[in-house]
Design a protein around this motif. Structure first.
Motif, PDB file in Angstrom:
ATOM      1  N   GLU A 110       0.814  -1.215   0.000  1.00  0.00           N
ATOM      2  CA  GLU A 110       0.000   0.000   0.000  1.00  0.00           C
ATOM      3  C   GLU A 110       0.849   1.267   0.000  1.00  0.00           C
ATOM      4  OE1 GLU A 110      -0.303  -1.760   4.269  1.00  0.00           O
ATOM      5  OE2 GLU A 110      -0.287  -2.483   2.184  1.00  0.00           O
ATOM      6  N   ILE A 111       2.079   1.177   0.485  1.00  0.00           N
ATOM      7  CA  ILE A 111       3.005   2.313   0.420  1.00  0.00           C
ATOM      8  C   ILE A 111       3.716   2.339  -0.935  1.00  0.00           C
ATOM      9  CG2 ILE A 111       5.175   3.253   1.338  1.00  0.00           C
ATOM     10  CD1 ILE A 111       4.185   2.580   4.133  1.00  0.00           C
ATOM     11  N   LEU A 112       4.127   1.169  -1.411  1.00  0.00           N
ATOM     12  CA  LEU A 112       4.792   1.098  -2.722  1.00  0.00           C
ATOM     13  C   LEU A 112       3.927   1.693  -3.830  1.00  0.00           C
ATOM     14  CD1 LEU A 112       6.247  -2.536  -2.564  1.00  0.00           C
ATOM     15  CD2 LEU A 112       7.548  -0.418  -2.352  1.00  0.00           C
ATOM     16  N   ASP A 113       2.601   1.608  -3.674  1.00  0.00           N
ATOM     17  CA  ASP A 113       1.681   2.050  -4.721  1.00  0.00           C
ATOM     18  C   ASP A 113       1.358   3.543  -4.664  1.00  0.00           C
ATOM     19  OD1 ASP A 113       1.527  -0.512  -5.716  1.00  0.00           O
ATOM     20  OD2 ASP A 113      -0.329  -1.014  -4.665  1.00  0.00           O
ATOM     21  N   ILE A 114       1.840   4.252  -3.641  1.00  0.00           N
ATOM     22  CA  ILE A 114       1.445   5.662  -3.478  1.00  0.00           C
ATOM     23  C   ILE A 114       2.083   6.603  -4.515  1.00  0.00           C
ATOM     24  CG2 ILE A 114       1.611   7.668  -1.932  1.00  0.00           C
ATOM     25  CD1 ILE A 114       1.103   5.725   0.407  1.00  0.00           C
ATOM     26  N   PRO A 115       3.397   6.646  -4.659  1.00  0.00           N
ATOM     27  CA  PRO A 115       3.990   7.656  -5.566  1.00  0.00           C
ATOM     28  C   PRO A 115       3.811   7.303  -7.038  1.00  0.00           C
ATOM     29  CG  PRO A 115       5.704   6.310  -4.563  1.00  0.00           C
ATOM     30  CD  PRO A 115       4.428   5.874  -3.938  1.00  0.00           C
ATOM     31  N   ARG A 116       3.573   8.319  -7.864  1.00  0.00           N
ATOM     32  CA  ARG A 116       3.309   8.067  -9.291  1.00  0.00           C
ATOM     33  C   ARG A 116       4.530   7.555 -10.034  1.00  0.00           C
ATOM     34  NH1 ARG A 116       3.967  12.819 -12.927  1.00  0.00           N
ATOM     35  NH2 ARG A 116       5.068  14.471 -11.815  1.00  0.00           N
ATOM     36  N   PHE A 117       5.740   7.902  -9.544  1.00  0.00           N
ATOM     37  CA  PHE A 117       6.962   7.387 -10.157  1.00  0.00           C
ATOM     38  C   PHE A 117       7.509   6.167  -9.410  1.00  0.00           C
ATOM     39  CE2 PHE A 117       7.310  11.837 -11.830  1.00  0.00           C
ATOM     40  CZ  PHE A 117       7.254  11.500 -13.177  1.00  0.00           C
ATOM     41  N   GLY A 118       6.756   5.662  -8.452  1.00  0.00           N
ATOM     42  CA  GLY A 118       7.166   4.468  -7.731  1.00  0.00           C
ATOM     43  C   GLY A 118       8.158   4.748  -6.617  1.00  0.00           C
ATOM     44  N   CYS A 119       8.707   3.673  -6.086  1.00  0.00           N
ATOM     45  CA  CYS A 119       9.697   3.743  -5.013  1.00  0.00           C
ATOM     46  C   CYS A 119      11.032   3.244  -5.548  1.00  0.00           C
ATOM     47  CB  CYS A 119       9.266   2.895  -3.819  1.00  0.00           C
ATOM     48  SG  CYS A 119       7.710   3.423  -3.067  1.00  0.00           S
ATOM     49  N   VAL A 120      12.081   4.007  -5.309  1.00  0.00           N
ATOM     50  CA  VAL A 120      13.416   3.677  -5.806  1.00  0.00           C
ATOM     51  C   VAL A 120      14.334   3.395  -4.626  1.00  0.00           C
ATOM     52  CG1 VAL A 120      15.464   4.597  -6.969  1.00  0.00           C
ATOM     53  CG2 VAL A 120      13.198   4.962  -7.953  1.00  0.00           C
ATOM     54  N   ASN A 121      15.062   2.304  -4.730  1.00  0.00           N
ATOM     55  CA  ASN A 121      16.013   1.921  -3.686  1.00  0.00           C
ATOM     56  C   ASN A 121      17.422   1.892  -4.259  1.00  0.00           C
ATOM     57  OD1 ASN A 121      17.246  -1.079  -2.356  1.00  0.00           O
ATOM     58  ND2 ASN A 121      16.957   0.725  -1.094  1.00  0.00           N
TER      59      ASN A 121
END
Length: 309
Positions: free
Chosen positions: A94-105
Motif C-alpha cells: 500500500e506504500i509502494l503504490d502511493i507515488p506516481r513514479f514508484g519507489c526507488v532503492n
C-alpha cells in the motif's frame, strides 16, 4: 520531483545530502526511531534525522509501517517518488503504490548478488574482489525489483567493511541523484533482474564473527575485514573474548589449526590448510584496542597453546 526520503544510518545520510544539494523537493524524511547508545544508554537520533533537522525537513519515525498510520501520512504528503536507502524497514504494497513514479532503492551490491540487509559485509567476508551499487524500482520482494542503474567498484585487498561503507555511500548518493534526474526527464530504462546468480546477505549477528581456525587464513582475514567495525571478529582464550581488529595472512605451517605459532612481538595462529594468521591489532575483553605485542606484554601466551573454535 516531490520526494519522500527513507533512510537511517550515515550511509543513507550521504544520499539525503546529495538530494538536497541537487535541489530536489524533499517533503518529508522517514527514519528509524531514536535508540539508546553507549554504556549510559543515551537516547540518540540516527544520522539521517540529524541531517534532516539541520536542513529544516519534516521527520517521521514510525515504529512500524504496517498499522496504516504511515500509509495515511504518505497519502497526504502525495510524493511523486519515494527514495529508500538503508532504511531498515520493508515497505508494504500500500506504500509502494502511493507515488506516481514508484519507489526507488539504492542497494549496496551488484544485484541480484547479495540481496538483503548486509551486502557490504558479506561481500568482504566471502572474499569478493568486486561489488557496487544498484538503483532499482522496489517491489514486494527482498531487493528483487527491476534494475535502473549500476556502478561497479573494486574492493581493495586490505579494505574493511567500514572503509567500503564510506566509499559506497558517496557512490550511492551520486548514482541515486543520476537515477532521479533520468526518471524526471523520462529517459530511464529499467530491466528485470536476472534469475541466475541471486544470493542473499542476511543480517549480521555477533556470534557470526567468531573465528573458526579450521578455516584458512585467507577466509579468516576476510572475516576480520568484513566484520570491522561491527561486530568485530573474535576468538576466546581462557574464557575471555578477544576481538581481532586487524590481521594479515602469514607464512605456511605444519602446526594443527588453532595452535599459537608465535607469541612475542606479534601473535600468529595456525589455521586450516597449513596457513597462519598474523594478528596485528586486538582488543581484549574490557580493554582498549592495542597491538598484539602490547597485549602479550601483559598477558603471556605460550607458543603451542591451542585456541578452540
Amino acid at each position: 520531483m516531490r520526494a519522500v526520503f527513507m533512510g537511517t544510518p550515515d550511509y543513507a545520510a550521504a544520499t539525503l545530502k546529495a538530494m538536497i544539494s541537487a535541489g530536489h523537493d524533499i517533503c518529508a524524511v522517514f527514519c528509524q526511531p531514536d535508540k539508546p547508545v553507549g554504556r549510559k544508554r543515551v537516547l540518540t537520533p540516527p544520522p539521517v534525522k540529524v541531517c534532516a533537522e539541520e536542513n529544516s525537513l519534516t521527520v517521521f519515525q514510525p515504529e512500524t509501517l504496517r498499522d496504516g498510520a504511515a500509509t495515511e501520512i504518505l497519502k497526504e504528503l502525495n510524493p511523486d517518488i519515494i527514495v529508500v536507502v538503508a532504511y531498515g524497514k520493508i515497505l508494504p504494497k500500500e506504500i509502494l503504490d502511493i507515488p506516481r513514479f514508484g519507489c526507488v532503492n539504492a542497494h549496496a551490491s551488484l544485484l541480484p548478488k547479495y540481496r538483503g540487509a548486509s551486502p557490504i559485509q558479506w561481500a568482504i567476508v566471502n572474499g569478493e574482489s568486486v561489488t557496487g551499487v544498484t538503483t532499482m524500482y522496489m517491489d514486494e520482494g527482498m531487493d528483487t525489483g527491476d534494475i535502473l542503474e549500476t556502478v561497479s567498484v573494486d574492493i581493495k585487498p586490505e579494505e574493511t567493511a567500514e572503509q567500503l561503507f564510506y566509499r559506497l555511500s558517496i557512490i550511492s548518493a551520486e548514482l541515486t541523484v543520476l537515477t532521479l534526474n533520468k526518471i524526471e526527464k523520462g529517459t530511464i530504462k529499467s530491466r528485470p533482474q536476472p534469475s541466475d546468480g541471486a544470493s542473499y546477505a542476511p543480517i549480521i549477528k555477533k556470534e557470526m564473527a567468531r573465528l573458526d581456525f579450521n578455516k584458512t587464513a585467507d577466509e579468516l582475514h576476510n572475516a576480520v575485514r568484513g566484520y570491522y567495525s561491527w561486530p568485530c571478529a573474535f576468538f576466546e582464550l581462557s574464557g575471555k573474548r578477544i576481538k581481532v581488529i586487524a590481521s594479515r595472512v602469514g607464512a605456511a605451517t605444519d602446526k594443527p589449526a588453532g595452535t599459537v605459532v608465535k607469541a612475542d612481538d606479534e601473535l600468529v595462529i595456525a589455521c586450516g590448510g597449513g596457513t597462519t594468521l598474523r594478528l596485528l591489532e586486538v582488543q581484549p575483553e574490557g580493554g582498549r584496542v592495542m597491538t598484539s605485542k602490547q597485549m602479550l606484554c601483559g598477558n603471556k601466551i605460550e607458543p603451542g597453546t591451542v585456541i578452540e573454535g
